[in-house]
Design an enzyme around this catalytic site. Structure first.
Site, PDB file in Angstrom:
ATOM      1  N   ASP A 128      11.446   3.124   5.123  1.00 17.79           N
ATOM      2  CA  ASP A 128      11.111   1.739   5.415  1.00 17.79           C
ATOM      3  C   ASP A 128      12.263   1.103   6.173  1.00 17.79           C
ATOM      4  OD1 ASP A 128       8.850  -0.282   3.915  1.00 17.79           O
ATOM      5  OD2 ASP A 128      10.555  -1.276   4.875  1.00 17.79           O
ATOM      6  N   GLY A 160      -1.234  -9.862   2.812  1.00 13.58           N
ATOM      7  CA  GLY A 160      -2.420 -10.693   2.670  1.00 13.58           C
ATOM      8  C   GLY A 160      -2.171 -12.030   1.994  1.00 13.58           C
ATOM      9  N   THR A 161      -0.913 -12.364   1.755  1.00 18.58           N
ATOM     10  CA  THR A 161      -0.599 -13.610   1.056  1.00 18.58           C
ATOM     11  C   THR A 161      -1.144 -14.825   1.810  1.00 18.58           C
ATOM     12  OG1 THR A 161       1.442 -12.653   0.179  1.00 18.58           O
ATOM     13  CG2 THR A 161       1.278 -15.053   0.173  1.00 18.58           C
ATOM     14  N   ILE A 177       0.823  -1.207   0.000  1.00 17.14           N
ATOM     15  CA  ILE A 177       0.000   0.000   0.000  1.00 17.14           C
ATOM     16  C   ILE A 177       0.859   1.261   0.000  1.00 17.14           C
ATOM     17  CG2 ILE A 177      -1.602   1.372   1.408  1.00 17.14           C
ATOM     18  CD1 ILE A 177      -2.913  -1.279   2.253  1.00 17.14           C
ATOM     19  N   TYR A 184      -3.369  -7.937  16.277  1.00 12.19           N
ATOM     20  CA  TYR A 184      -3.493  -7.017  15.137  1.00 12.19           C
ATOM     21  C   TYR A 184      -4.782  -6.213  15.254  1.00 12.19           C
ATOM     22  CZ  TYR A 184      -3.932  -5.379  10.300  1.00 12.19           C
ATOM     23  OH  TYR A 184      -4.082  -4.603   9.177  1.00 12.19           O
TER      24      TYR A 184
END
Length: 276
Positions: free
Chosen positions: A40, A192-193, A21, A154
């Site tokens: 990052d 999301g894998t 994202i 989460y």
């Protein structure tokens, strides 16, 4: 309709900008004329991504380290000028039952997903308030308005991000500094894998999240939910009696989507990276 022309020339900082994202958002905003800085923790990937796309500033950023965050923002302002928008995007999502979650992973989720957002927001606010302008956009999740087995910590972290951002919006109302939350459904990124969404919902494309963020910058508001269908389901379920909402969630498959239905082999590389 949002006026994307207002984005041109804005200095935008994106954490967790090397992939997913964050990278999609940086790419979209650059195309709209914004000056882009991505940070990052993954030094190699952030340099590759930044160089490949010609971003204005790119480098290592540890959102859990006050000195690292401060130094990065200082460098951005030295090279590009005052920061107009900070997008706190960095986050991780290990899956599994909470009883099996090592304490170091619990702390890591909270350090990155919650403390990193709080730290970044504080540093940005301190710079934006004297100028009387600025926008802090915190990437939450539709998990922050729900409760999904397999994502307990989460979920907690994203509930915290929503509560924190809503409070800032009121605390600094009238100062010229805006605060927004973005609530994506599961998105087609490495995060999301190996996961399939419950029935009636589809995963979002990173570009859809990027478009929602661009619209928030052009026309600030409190929240943006993506996708529209997933956001509507989350809102409607949240208004129902708890037993009814929970039953609907189970019927849609939320009970197993992030537990028994996870493709562990497909997810192995991501889980290893975020747990390391």
């Amino acid at each position: 309709m949002s006026d994307f022309a207002t984005i041109a020339g804005k200095v935008v900082v994106i954490t967790g900008g090397a992939r997913g994202i964050g990278l999609a958002t940086a790419t979209a905003l650059q195309a709209l004329g914004a000056k882009i800085a991505i940070g990052d923790i993954d030094e190699t990937t952030v340099k590759e991504s930044g160089a490949a796309r010609g971003f204005d500033v790119y480098g290592t950023l540890d959102v859990t380290d006050p000195q690292s965050f401060t130094d990065f923002l200082d460098e951005v302002e030295r090279r590009l000028g005052p920061i107009d928008v900070l997008i706190n995007n960095a986050g991780i999502m290990p899956t599994g039952r909470v009883v099996d979650e090592p304490d170091q992973i619990t702390r890591r989720i909270l350090d990155i997903n919650v403390y990193g957002v709080i730290l970044g927001s504080k540093l940005a606010i301190a710079r934006m308030l004297p100028r009387g302008r600025g926008h802090v956009i915190n990437i939450a999740s539709l998990a922050g308005e729900s409760h999904i087995p397999g994502l307990a910590t989460y979920n907690a972290s994203k509930h915290a991000v929503l509560g924190f951002t809503d409070t800032l919006r009121e605390e600094y109302r009238g100062t010229g500094v805006e605060f927004s939350s973005v609530l994506p459904t599961l998105t087609k990124t490495e995060l999301g894998t190996g996961i399939s969404l419950p029935k009636l919902m589809r995963p979002a494309e990173p570009e859809e999240i990027a478009d929602a963020i661009a619209k928030l910058i052009a026309s600030p508001r409190a929240k943006a939910r993506v996708t529209a269908v997933a956001g509507l389901i989350a809102q409607v379920v949240g208004l129902l009696p708890q037993s009814v909402g929970d039953a609907i969630g189970r019927a849609l498959g939320s009970q197993s989507a992030f537990l028994d239905d996870v493709d562990s082999d497909a997810r192995k590389a991501y889980e290893h990276r975020v747990r390391d």
